[in-house]
Design an enzyme around this catalytic site. Structure first.
Site, short mmCIF file in Angstrom:
data_model
loop_
_atom_site.label_atom_id
_atom_site.label_comp_id
_atom_site.label_asym_id
_atom_site.label_seq_id
_atom_site.Cartn_x
_atom_site.Cartn_y
_atom_site.Cartn_z
CE LYS A 71 116.10 41.75 -31.80
NZ LYS A 71 115.04 42.16 -32.72
CG ASP A 107 114.89 43.99 -36.21
OD1 ASP A 107 115.03 42.93 -36.86
OD2 ASP A 107 114.98 44.03 -34.98
P1 NAP Z 1 107.36 43.64 -27.51
O1 NAP Z 1 108.45 44.65 -27.47
O2 NAP Z 1 107.14 42.76 -26.35
O3 NAP Z 1 105.97 44.42 -27.81
C1 NAP Z 1 104.76 43.71 -27.84
C2 NAP Z 1 103.65 44.64 -28.31
O4 NAP Z 1 102.45 43.87 -28.44
C3 NAP Z 1 103.33 45.77 -27.31
O5 NAP Z 1 102.93 46.91 -28.02
C4 NAP Z 1 102.15 45.17 -26.51
O6 NAP Z 1 101.31 46.14 -25.94
C5 NAP Z 1 101.41 44.46 -27.64
N1 NAP Z 1 100.53 43.41 -27.16
C6 NAP Z 1 100.92 42.20 -26.63
N2 NAP Z 1 99.82 41.48 -26.31
C7 NAP Z 1 98.74 42.26 -26.61
C8 NAP Z 1 97.34 42.06 -26.51
N3 NAP Z 1 96.82 40.92 -26.03
N4 NAP Z 1 96.53 43.05 -26.93
C9 NAP Z 1 97.04 44.21 -27.44
N5 NAP Z 1 98.37 44.45 -27.56
C10 NAP Z 1 99.20 43.48 -27.15
O7 NAP Z 1 107.52 42.65 -28.75
P2 NAP Z 1 108.24 42.90 -30.16
O8 NAP Z 1 109.65 42.48 -30.06
O9 NAP Z 1 107.93 44.27 -30.65
O10 NAP Z 1 107.52 41.79 -31.07
C11 NAP Z 1 106.13 41.89 -31.37
C12 NAP Z 1 105.74 40.87 -32.46
O11 NAP Z 1 106.46 41.12 -33.65
C13 NAP Z 1 106.03 39.41 -32.07
O12 NAP Z 1 105.00 38.61 -32.57
C14 NAP Z 1 107.32 39.12 -32.81
O13 NAP Z 1 107.45 37.74 -33.14
C15 NAP Z 1 107.12 39.94 -34.07
N6 NAP Z 1 108.38 40.33 -34.69
C16 NAP Z 1 108.62 39.92 -35.95
C17 NAP Z 1 109.77 40.28 -36.58
C18 NAP Z 1 110.00 39.83 -37.99
O14 NAP Z 1 111.14 39.86 -38.45
N7 NAP Z 1 108.96 39.43 -38.69
C19 NAP Z 1 110.73 41.07 -35.92
C20 NAP Z 1 110.47 41.48 -34.61
C21 NAP Z 1 109.28 41.09 -34.01
P3 NAP Z 1 101.61 46.71 -24.45
O15 NAP Z 1 102.66 47.76 -24.61
O16 NAP Z 1 100.30 47.24 -24.01
O17 NAP Z 1 102.08 45.53 -23.63
#
Ligand code: NAP
Length: 287
Positions: A71, A107
Site C-alpha cells: 500500500k 479505506d
Molecule cells: P498494522 O498496521 O499492522 O497495525 C496493527 C495494530 O494492532 C497496531 O496498532 C499494533 O500495536 C496492534 N496490535 C497487534 N497485536 C497486538 C496485541 N497483541 N496487543 C495490542 N495491540 C496489538 O495492521 P492494520 O493494517 O492496521 O490492520 C489491523 C487489523 O485491522 C487487522 O485485523 C486487519 O485485518 C484489520 N483491517 C480490516 C479492514 C477492513 O476492511 N475491515 C481494513 C484494514 C485492516 P503496536 O503498534 O504496538 O504493534
C-alpha cells in the site's frame, strides 16, 4: 458469465494473496451489475512490484486493488495520488486511464460511509481508536475530517503519539491525543467515548478468545466498530451486543471500501448486499 476479447480486467495485488476475499466479493458485484469485467488475484512479491505496475499499464488493465505489503511501496510507481492517499501514505486502489495510473485510498471513506449507512452521520463525536497502525490512520483521518475528538490508544505509545501528532498538524488543531492501553487510561477514554473503533488485530482468527477492550468498559450508549472481519463476530462484537451497544463487524468496511473502488473503475454503484453475502460466505466456508 461469458469472457470475450472485450472483457476488461480488474484485480488485487498482495503478498501473500491466497486468502484474499476480494475476488469473490468483486465478482459478486460484477455479476449483480451484469458487467463485462473479470477480477483476479495476483501474488506480487515486493521486488516485482514496479514490473507488475508497468505490466498492468501495458496490458490496458482497468483497475487494481492494492493490499499488504504494497500500500505504501506502490506510491513511487504511479503518476498521481489523491490528497487522502498522500495524507496517510497509503494507496489501495489504482485506476488505469489514458496511459496514466491514478492512486487513491478507499479505506477511510469505506469506514465512514458504512457508519453513516448503519448509524447516521458521525460529526463532532468523541472517539476511542484502539491501535495506531495502517488502518487506524485511515479511520483517524476520516473521523478527523468530521471534526471528531480522537483518543488513540496503542500498545506502542510512540506510534499512537505519531498518529495523533500527524492528525493535529494536518488539521491545525489539538483534536487528537495518544494514550497507552493501561486499564485506567482505557477506562477514562471509553468513559467519554461515543464511538469505539478497534483497529488492532486483537481478536482475529485464530485468536478468537482475545478482545482489545474489557467488557465492563462497554456501555449500552456506545457505538462499537471492530475492523477485524475474521471471525465475522469477534469477541468484542459479541460482548458489545451483550452490553446492549450497537456494533458493526469489519466485514462491512471490507465491502464498502471495495464498493468505492468498484465505482471508481466502472462508474456504477455496486450491490453492497451481494458483496457482503460473498464475503460472509467466503469467511464461513473457507476458514
Ligand atoms: P498494522 O498496521 O499492522 O497495525 C496493527 C495494530 O494492532 C497496531 O496498532 C499494533 O500495536 C496492534 N496490535 C497487534 N497485536 C497486538 C496485541 N497483541 N496487543 C495490542 N495491540 C496489538 O495492521 P492494520 O493494517 O492496521 O490492520 C489491523 C487489523 O485491522 C487487522 O485485523 C486487519 O485485518 C484489520 N483491517 C480490516 C479492514 C477492513 O476492511 N475491515 C481494513 C484494514 C485492516 P503496536 O503498534 O504496538 O504493534
Amino acid at each position: 458469465m461469458k469472457i470475450t476479447s472485450a472483457t476488461k480486467l480488474l484485480g488485487v495485488i498482495g503478498h501473500p494473496i491466497a486468502h484474499s476475499l476480494s475476488p469473490q466479493m468483486q465478482m459478486a458485484a460484477i455479476s449483480a451489475a451484469d458487467l463485462d469485467y473479470i477480477y483476479l488475484a495476483f501474488h506480487i512479491r515486493p521486488d516485482s512490484l514496479e514490473d507488475a505496475i508497468s505490466g498492468f499499464r501495458a496490458m490496458g488493465m482497468a483497475g487494481v486493488n492494492v493490499t499488504i505489503p504494497h500500500k505504501e511501496r506502490v506510491i513511487p510507481f504511479i503518476d498521481e495520488i489523491s490528497e487522502q492517499s498522500r495524507r496517510i501514505n497509503s494507496v489501495n486502489t489504482l485506476v488505469f486511464k489514458d496511459d496514466k495510473v491514478y492512486g487513491d485510498t478507499t479505506d477511510g471513506r469505506g469506514f465512514y460511509q458504512s457508519c453513516v449507512d448503519e448509524w447516521g452521520a458521525i460529526n463532532d463525536a468523541e472517539v476511542l481508536i484502539l491501535g495506531a497502525g495502517g488502518s487506524a490512520k485511515a479511520v483517524g483521518f476520516a473521523l478527523a475530517d468530521h471534526n471528531c475528538q480522537l483518543t488513540v490508544a496503542n500498545r506502542t505509545i510512540s506510534r499512537a503519539e505519531e498518529l495523533a501528532d500527524s492528525i493535529n498538524s494536518t488539521f491545525g488543531n489539538n483534536n487528537a491525543r495518544a494514550v497507552t492501553i493501561e486499564y485506567e487510561e482505557l477506562q477514562e477514554a471509553a468513559g467519554r467515548a461515543d464511538l469505539i473503533v478497534n483497529t488492532t488485530s486483537v481478536g482475529m482468527h485464530p485468536d478468537h478468545g482475545s478482545t482489545p477492550l474489557s467488557r465492563e468498559l462497554i456501555r449500552p450508549e456506545h457505538l462499537v466498530y471492530d475492523l477485524v472481519y475474521n471471525p465475522v463476530e469477534t469477541r468484542l462484537v459479541r460482548e458489545s451486543r451483550e452490553a446492549g451497544a450497537k456494533s458493526i463487524s469489519g466485514a462491512r468496511m471490507l465491502v464498502y471500501q471495495g464498493a468505492i473502488s468498484f465505482e471508481m473503475w466502472t462508474g456504477i454503484k455496486p450491490s453492497v448486499d451481494a458483496m457482503e453475502k460473498a464475503v460472509i460466505s467466503g469467511l464461513t466456508e473457507n476458514r
